[in-house]
Design a protein around this motif. Structure first.
Motif, short mmCIF file in Angstrom:
data_model
loop_
_atom_site.label_atom_id
_atom_site.label_comp_id
_atom_site.label_asym_id
_atom_site.label_seq_id
_atom_site.Cartn_x
_atom_site.Cartn_y
_atom_site.Cartn_z
N GLU A 46 0.82 -1.22 0.00
CA GLU A 46 0.00 0.00 0.00
C GLU A 46 0.85 1.27 0.00
O GLU A 46 0.33 2.37 -0.04
CB GLU A 46 -0.92 0.02 1.24
CG GLU A 46 -1.80 -1.21 1.43
CD GLU A 46 -2.74 -1.48 0.26
OE1 GLU A 46 -2.96 -0.56 -0.54
OE2 GLU A 46 -3.24 -2.62 0.14
N GLY A 47 2.15 1.13 0.09
CA GLY A 47 3.04 2.30 0.19
C GLY A 47 3.35 2.92 -1.16
O GLY A 47 2.87 2.45 -2.21
N PRO A 48 4.14 3.98 -1.16
CA PRO A 48 4.41 4.72 -2.40
C PRO A 48 5.16 3.93 -3.47
O PRO A 48 5.09 4.25 -4.65
CB PRO A 48 5.27 5.91 -1.92
CG PRO A 48 5.74 5.55 -0.56
CD PRO A 48 4.79 4.56 0.00
N SER A 49 5.85 2.85 -3.09
CA SER A 49 6.61 2.08 -4.09
C SER A 49 5.69 1.32 -5.05
O SER A 49 6.08 0.99 -6.16
CB SER A 49 7.53 1.06 -3.41
OG SER A 49 8.43 1.71 -2.57
N GLN A 50 4.48 0.99 -4.59
CA GLN A 50 3.51 0.27 -5.43
C GLN A 50 4.15 -0.94 -6.13
O GLN A 50 4.18 -1.03 -7.37
CB GLN A 50 2.90 1.23 -6.46
CG GLN A 50 2.01 2.30 -5.83
CD GLN A 50 0.72 1.70 -5.28
OE1 GLN A 50 -0.10 1.20 -6.02
NE2 GLN A 50 0.56 1.70 -3.95
N PRO A 51 4.65 -1.89 -5.32
CA PRO A 51 5.43 -3.00 -5.91
C PRO A 51 4.62 -3.91 -6.84
O PRO A 51 5.20 -4.53 -7.74
CB PRO A 51 5.93 -3.76 -4.68
CG PRO A 51 4.98 -3.42 -3.60
CD PRO A 51 4.55 -2.01 -3.86
#
Ligand code: SF4
Ligand code: SF4
Length: 377
Positions: A46-51
């Motif tokens: 859910e973080g900014p990296s959007q893996p």
């Protein structure tokens, strides 16, 4: 000379140790694995990296054709004894997420500019799985500790991936895990059980995650709370953990080699003390903390929390006066973790400080920590 050869030569000339190229095809097993372990990886997904998007590069950049992966060897110089066991080598080497104004960020930027000057479109904020990309590009193999290893170096490497729209010549993948069959040294050595089986790590139990991803307000409800059973196992680590790489036979050649010092690191290390990190001044922060640990922790209070845990784990009453001072800090988080450390050290003096602190404490968070510390002190 082909564009692929040109790119590889340029990367090596920049100081990267290996350069490999693979397709921009998606990484379905990675997506499946992340989704299957959502409870462990929600903060990342859910973080900014959007893996998940990054693992399917064309979903973000339809023109993507190739991934160029470069290996930076950050263990060519020695690491000061004063910092080993406290700050992960990756962070001491200042090569992760480095701004362009510093050497490792500038190197990454030069690589990007070279690709652009060759007519390539280069993805801007696309985070592909770098270890998998490196293995698919034939420049690293996996270890059971989940790190990747480059031939002749070991796992103290950082990989950076550039996603481009050019069709290039692709390298033969080296996707295998190449550990000695019976070796389980990393899994046996992991103090928290984060490494729970070969190639499987639960980040929520990893010391590295707990050092710097436990900050309030991060995605998926992440908070600054570090569970007490993890605090106990963090030892003296305040920014990262290298244990599962330090015990690894595949790293011993490099770890035992006589390497030249890095003069900047030597200078920074001279002043480094956990007590200075606990009762953190602006000067110490600017001169000693930020040059190395600029990339994840945004607020001083998290460094102070980590220092309190490390001091508590020494069990040494010598640090009681410093922890007593931290009990007056303006941040409830610092007071709470200093209380935990006092409880860990224990003894009459620590009890007295905790009792006096409890009488004046108004923060619920700090009060809970003081009460828990008094129960064990
Ligand atoms: S970095 Fe440390 S805590 Fe994390 S998996 Fe490795 S040994 Fe375990
Ligand atoms: S410690 Fe052993 S099992 Fe773990 S990564 Fe190294 S060689 Fe592989």
């Amino acid at each position: 000379m082909s564009l692929s050869e040109n790119i590889k030569d340029f990367g090596l000339d920049l100081g990267y140790s290996k350069v490999g190229i693979t397709t921009a095809d998606s990484f379905p097993s990675y997506i499946e694995d992340l989704k299957g372990r959502y409870d462990m990886y929600a903060w990342y997904i859910e973080g900014p990296s959007q893996p998940i998007k990054g693992a399917d590069p064309r979903s973000v950049m339809p023109s993507a054709k190739s991934i160029i992966v470069v290996v930076y060897d950050y263990s060519k110089e020695s690491f000061p004894e004063k910092l080993v066991g406290k700050i992960g080598r990756l962070y001491q080497a200042r090569c992760s997420l480095t701004p362009r104004s510093r050497i490792n960020g500038a190197r990454r930027q030069l690589m990007r500019e070279f690709l652009e000057n060759k007519g390539c479109e280069v993805a801007q904020r696309l985070v592909v799985p770098d270890r998998l990309s490196g293995a698919r590009a034939g420049i690293v193999t996996y270890g059971k500790n989940t790190f990747t290893f480059a031939d002749g170096i070991g796992s103290f490497i950082l990989m950076t991936a550039f996603i481009v729209d050019a069709e290039l010549d692709y390298d033969e993948p080296t996707m295998g895990e190449e550990c000695p069959p019976k070796c389980m040294a990393c899994i046996d050595a992991c103090p928290t059980g984060a490494l729970y089986e070969p190639l499987k790590m639960n980040p929520l139990r990893c010391i590295t995650y707990n050092c710097f991803m436990t900050q309030d307000g991060l995605p998926a409800g992440t908070t600054s709370y570090i569970p007490p059973d993890i605090r106990d196992k963090m030892g003296s680590w305040i920014h990262g953990c290298d244990i599962c790489q330090e015990v690894c036979p595949r790293n011993q050649k490099r770890l035992k080699a006589k390497l030249p010092p890095n003069e900047f690191l030597v200078k920074v290390a001279e002043d480094f003390e956990l007590i200075k990190l606990l009762n953190l001044t602006n000067e110490f922060y600017a001169k000693t903390v930020q040059p190395l640990m600029y990339n994840y922790i945004r607020e001083k209070k998290y460094f102070q929390r980590n220092a309190a845990i490390a001091l508590g784990n020494t069990g040494d009453p010598e640090f009681i006066p410093d922890l007593a001072r931290a009990m007056m800090d303006s941040e409830e988080l610092v007071r709470g973790y200093a209380a935990w450390a006092l409880g860990k050290i224990g003894g009459g003096r620590a009890m007295e400080i905790l009792e006096v602190s409890l009488a004046r404490e108004t923060s619920e968070l700090a009060r809970k920590e003081i009460e828990a510390a008094l129960a064990v002190a």
